[in-house]
Design a protein around this motif. Sequence first.
Motif, PDB file in Angstrom:
ATOM      1  N   PRO A  95      -1.822   7.991   6.128  1.00 37.62           N
ATOM      2  CA  PRO A  95      -2.316   6.637   6.419  1.00 37.62           C
ATOM      3  C   PRO A  95      -1.185   5.718   6.880  1.00 37.62           C
ATOM      4  CG  PRO A  95      -2.090   6.936   4.059  1.00 37.62           C
ATOM      5  CD  PRO A  95      -1.810   8.280   4.678  1.00 37.62           C
ATOM      6  N   ALA A  96      -1.525   4.780   7.743  1.00 36.57           N
ATOM      7  CA  ALA A  96      -0.527   3.862   8.285  1.00 36.57           C
ATOM      8  C   ALA A  96      -1.214   2.594   8.763  1.00 36.57           C
ATOM      9  CB  ALA A  96       0.226   4.519   9.441  1.00 36.57           C
ATOM     10  N   ILE A  97      -0.408   1.564   8.981  1.00 39.83           N
ATOM     11  CA  ILE A  97      -0.910   0.329   9.562  1.00 39.83           C
ATOM     12  C   ILE A  97      -0.213   0.095  10.888  1.00 39.83           C
ATOM     13  CG2 ILE A  97       0.763  -1.065   8.235  1.00 39.83           C
ATOM     14  CD1 ILE A  97      -1.409  -3.304   8.288  1.00 39.83           C
ATOM     15  N   VAL A  98      -1.000  -0.290  11.905  1.00 43.44           N
ATOM     16  CA  VAL A  98      -0.483  -0.546  13.251  1.00 43.44           C
ATOM     17  C   VAL A  98      -0.880  -1.961  13.651  1.00 43.44           C
ATOM     18  CG1 VAL A  98      -0.587   0.115  15.675  1.00 43.44           C
ATOM     19  CG2 VAL A  98      -0.656   1.889  13.904  1.00 43.44           C
ATOM     20  N   SER A  99       0.090  -2.751  14.091  1.00 41.95           N
ATOM     21  CA  SER A  99      -0.234  -4.065  14.660  1.00 41.95           C
ATOM     22  C   SER A  99      -0.030  -3.998  16.168  1.00 41.95           C
ATOM     23  CB  SER A  99       0.629  -5.165  14.037  1.00 41.95           C
ATOM     24  OG  SER A  99       1.988  -5.025  14.398  1.00 41.95           O
ATOM     25  N   VAL A 100      -0.885  -4.680  16.917  1.00 39.46           N
ATOM     26  CA  VAL A 100      -0.894  -4.531  18.372  1.00 39.46           C
ATOM     27  C   VAL A 100      -0.725  -5.870  19.074  1.00 39.46           C
ATOM     28  CG1 VAL A 100      -2.408  -2.531  18.177  1.00 39.46           C
ATOM     29  CG2 VAL A 100      -3.417  -4.774  18.581  1.00 39.46           C
ATOM     30  N   TRP A 101      -0.115  -5.810  20.265  1.00 39.97           N
ATOM     31  CA  TRP A 101      -0.012  -6.959  21.151  1.00 39.97           C
ATOM     32  C   TRP A 101      -1.135  -6.907  22.177  1.00 39.97           C
ATOM     33  CZ3 TRP A 101       2.554 -10.949  19.706  1.00 39.97           C
ATOM     34  CH2 TRP A 101       3.760 -10.838  18.988  1.00 39.97           C
ATOM     35  N   ASP A 102      -1.266  -7.963  22.963  1.00 42.89           N
ATOM     36  CA  ASP A 102      -2.334  -8.033  23.961  1.00 42.89           C
ATOM     37  C   ASP A 102      -2.036  -7.218  25.213  1.00 42.89           C
ATOM     38  OD1 ASP A 102      -0.323  -9.611  24.917  1.00 42.89           O
ATOM     39  OD2 ASP A 102      -1.518 -11.442  25.101  1.00 42.89           O
ATOM     40  N   THR A 103      -0.944  -6.466  25.191  1.00 44.74           N
ATOM     41  CA  THR A 103      -0.621  -5.584  26.308  1.00 44.74           C
ATOM     42  C   THR A 103      -1.197  -4.185  26.117  1.00 44.74           C
ATOM     43  OG1 THR A 103       1.494  -5.161  25.191  1.00 44.74           O
ATOM     44  CG2 THR A 103       1.501  -6.777  26.961  1.00 44.74           C
ATOM     45  N   ILE A 104      -1.868  -3.931  24.993  1.00 44.75           N
ATOM     46  CA  ILE A 104      -2.275  -2.571  24.653  1.00 44.75           C
ATOM     47  C   ILE A 104      -3.577  -2.145  25.337  1.00 44.75           C
ATOM     48  CG2 ILE A 104      -3.617  -3.147  22.581  1.00 44.75           C
ATOM     49  CD1 ILE A 104      -2.215  -0.657  21.274  1.00 44.75           C
ATOM     50  N   ASN A 105      -4.468  -3.092  25.651  1.00 41.78           N
ATOM     51  CA  ASN A 105      -5.755  -2.745  26.261  1.00 41.78           C
ATOM     52  C   ASN A 105      -6.433  -4.001  26.782  1.00 41.78           C
ATOM     53  OD1 ASN A 105      -7.240  -4.014  24.062  1.00 41.78           O
ATOM     54  ND2 ASN A 105      -6.764  -2.218  22.835  1.00 41.78           N
ATOM     55  N   LEU A 119       0.810  -1.222   0.000  1.00 38.05           N
ATOM     56  CA  LEU A 119       0.000   0.000   0.000  1.00 38.05           C
ATOM     57  C   LEU A 119       0.841   1.270   0.000  1.00 38.05           C
ATOM     58  CD1 LEU A 119      -2.688  -1.111   2.620  1.00 38.05           C
ATOM     59  CD2 LEU A 119      -2.986  -0.953   0.140  1.00 38.05           C
ATOM     60  N   GLY A 120       2.146   1.126   0.272  1.00 37.12           N
ATOM     61  CA  GLY A 120       3.008   2.297   0.319  1.00 37.12           C
ATOM     62  C   GLY A 120       2.740   3.195   1.511  1.00 37.12           C
ATOM     63  N   VAL A 121       2.439   2.586   2.663  1.00 38.84           N
ATOM     64  CA  VAL A 121       2.166   3.360   3.879  1.00 38.84           C
ATOM     65  C   VAL A 121       3.144   2.933   4.968  1.00 38.84           C
ATOM     66  CG1 VAL A 121      -0.270   3.593   3.286  1.00 38.84           C
ATOM     67  CG2 VAL A 121       0.459   1.710   4.777  1.00 38.84           C
ATOM     68  N   ALA A 122       3.176   3.691   6.061  1.00 47.88           N
ATOM     69  CA  ALA A 122       4.064   3.383   7.180  1.00 47.88           C
ATOM     70  C   ALA A 122       3.539   2.177   7.955  1.00 47.88           C
ATOM     71  CB  ALA A 122       4.179   4.582   8.107  1.00 47.88           C
ATOM     72  N   ALA A 123       4.451   1.426   8.545  1.00 45.12           N
ATOM     73  CA  ALA A 123       4.096   0.281   9.394  1.00 45.12           C
ATOM     74  C   ALA A 123       4.627   0.517  10.794  1.00 45.12           C
ATOM     75  CB  ALA A 123       4.663  -1.012   8.822  1.00 45.12           C
ATOM     76  N   LEU A 124       3.726   0.593  11.765  1.00 42.71           N
ATOM     77  CA  LEU A 124       4.096   0.710  13.178  1.00 42.71           C
ATOM     78  C   LEU A 124       3.671  -0.598  13.836  1.00 42.71           C
ATOM     79  CD1 LEU A 124       2.794   4.343  13.850  1.00 42.71           C
ATOM     80  CD2 LEU A 124       5.046   3.624  13.070  1.00 42.71           C
ATOM     81  N   THR A 125       4.612  -1.509  14.016  1.00 44.23           N
ATOM     82  CA  THR A 125       4.250  -2.871  14.407  1.00 44.23           C
ATOM     83  C   THR A 125       4.591  -3.174  15.859  1.00 44.23           C
ATOM     84  OG1 THR A 125       6.383  -3.665  13.582  1.00 44.23           O
ATOM     85  CG2 THR A 125       4.532  -3.737  12.056  1.00 44.23           C
ATOM     86  N   GLY A 126       3.894  -4.164  16.403  1.00 42.35           N
ATOM     87  CA  GLY A 126       4.166  -4.623  17.762  1.00 42.35           C
ATOM     88  C   GLY A 126       3.866  -3.590  18.827  1.00 42.35           C
ATOM     89  N   ALA A 127       2.760  -2.867  18.675  1.00 43.12           N
ATOM     90  CA  ALA A 127       2.456  -1.761  19.587  1.00 43.12           C
ATOM     91  C   ALA A 127       1.879  -2.238  20.909  1.00 43.12           C
ATOM     92  CB  ALA A 127       1.472  -0.794  18.930  1.00 43.12           C
ATOM     93  N   ARG A 128       2.389  -1.649  21.999  1.00 41.58           N
ATOM     94  CA  ARG A 128       1.786  -1.855  23.313  1.00 41.58           C
ATOM     95  C   ARG A 128       1.013  -0.601  23.740  1.00 41.58           C
ATOM     96  NH1 ARG A 128       6.248  -1.346  28.185  1.00 41.58           N
ATOM     97  NH2 ARG A 128       6.402   0.932  28.139  1.00 41.58           N
ATOM     98  N   LYS A 129       1.206   0.492  22.992  1.00 41.13           N
ATOM     99  CA  LYS A 129       0.473   1.725  23.247  1.00 41.13           C
ATOM    100  C   LYS A 129       0.417   2.522  21.953  1.00 41.13           C
ATOM    101  CE  LYS A 129       0.353   5.882  26.159  1.00 41.13           C
ATOM    102  NZ  LYS A 129       1.039   6.648  27.231  1.00 41.13           N
ATOM    103  N   LEU A 130      -0.745   3.122  21.675  1.00 43.79           N
ATOM    104  CA  LEU A 130      -0.938   3.931  20.473  1.00 43.79           C
ATOM    105  C   LEU A 130      -1.576   5.256  20.846  1.00 43.79           C
ATOM    106  CD1 LEU A 130      -1.139   4.465  17.400  1.00 43.79           C
ATOM    107  CD2 LEU A 130      -3.265   3.121  17.414  1.00 43.79           C
TER     108      LEU A 130
END
Length: 258
Positions: A171-181, A135-146
């Motif tokens: 636009p961006a894509i964020v992947s999250v861990w189960d520590t985020i909420n 998609l040509g967007v930023a990737a913010l991966t493995g997030a514990r807080k956004l």
Amino acid sequence: MNIVVLVKQVPDSGAERSLSADYSVDRASASNVINEMDEYAIEEALKIKEAHGGEVTVLTVGPGGATDSIRKALSMGPDKAVHVQDDALHGSCAVATSKVLAAALRTLNADLIISGAESTDGRVQVVPHMLAELLGVAALTGARKLTVDGSQLTVERQTDEGYEIVTAATPAIVSVWDTINEPRYPSFKGIMAAKKKPVQSLALGDLGIDAGEVGFAGASSQVIEFTKRPVRNGGAKVIDEGNGGEQLVAYLATEKFV
């Protein structure tokens, strides 16, 4: 903000799982549920909507039975869903699945795409990165807080040593861990409302993707063979008759612990 959450239906990780004769995951006989990590992605999208406004769309690629998981996701609070289903998708690898997801996402014009960091069936953790590339967007991966500030995103990226702070603009894509909420439970009102929320169904032809690009025919990897997990033995018992320590060390040595 237009938010899309990627949701995958997977076999329940708490139940027995197996492969079919074609080496694909046997979903027909499994107890299928929403991928656990995706529930945290849904919750994070809802929190952002509540704070900043906008709309949350659930996007799923899967067979007809995935409708159950879509309705479960909608009962948590998202506004609508898109379900990509096509018989030719059976046996698709992560690369092919990413192509299909990217094509569907291009029709949705998302400001923010949120996914779980991994799925409990594949556990490859590569789809968010592949989507960012396609998609040509930023990737913010493995997030514990956004944190969202207008079009600016700030993520605390979880690592083995602590966390890194990463920023990007939408636009961006964020992947999250189960520590985020902590995901909310669907209310009775939410369950009833989910039955009336729109679910758009798309096939490969609607996305301009040839059947030869997906499924077993288009897979970039192949399972050659597999074996079931060996049955757990009862273990070894050391009876101390004055040389218990020596027996223990000898056993640990044979198992290459010492």
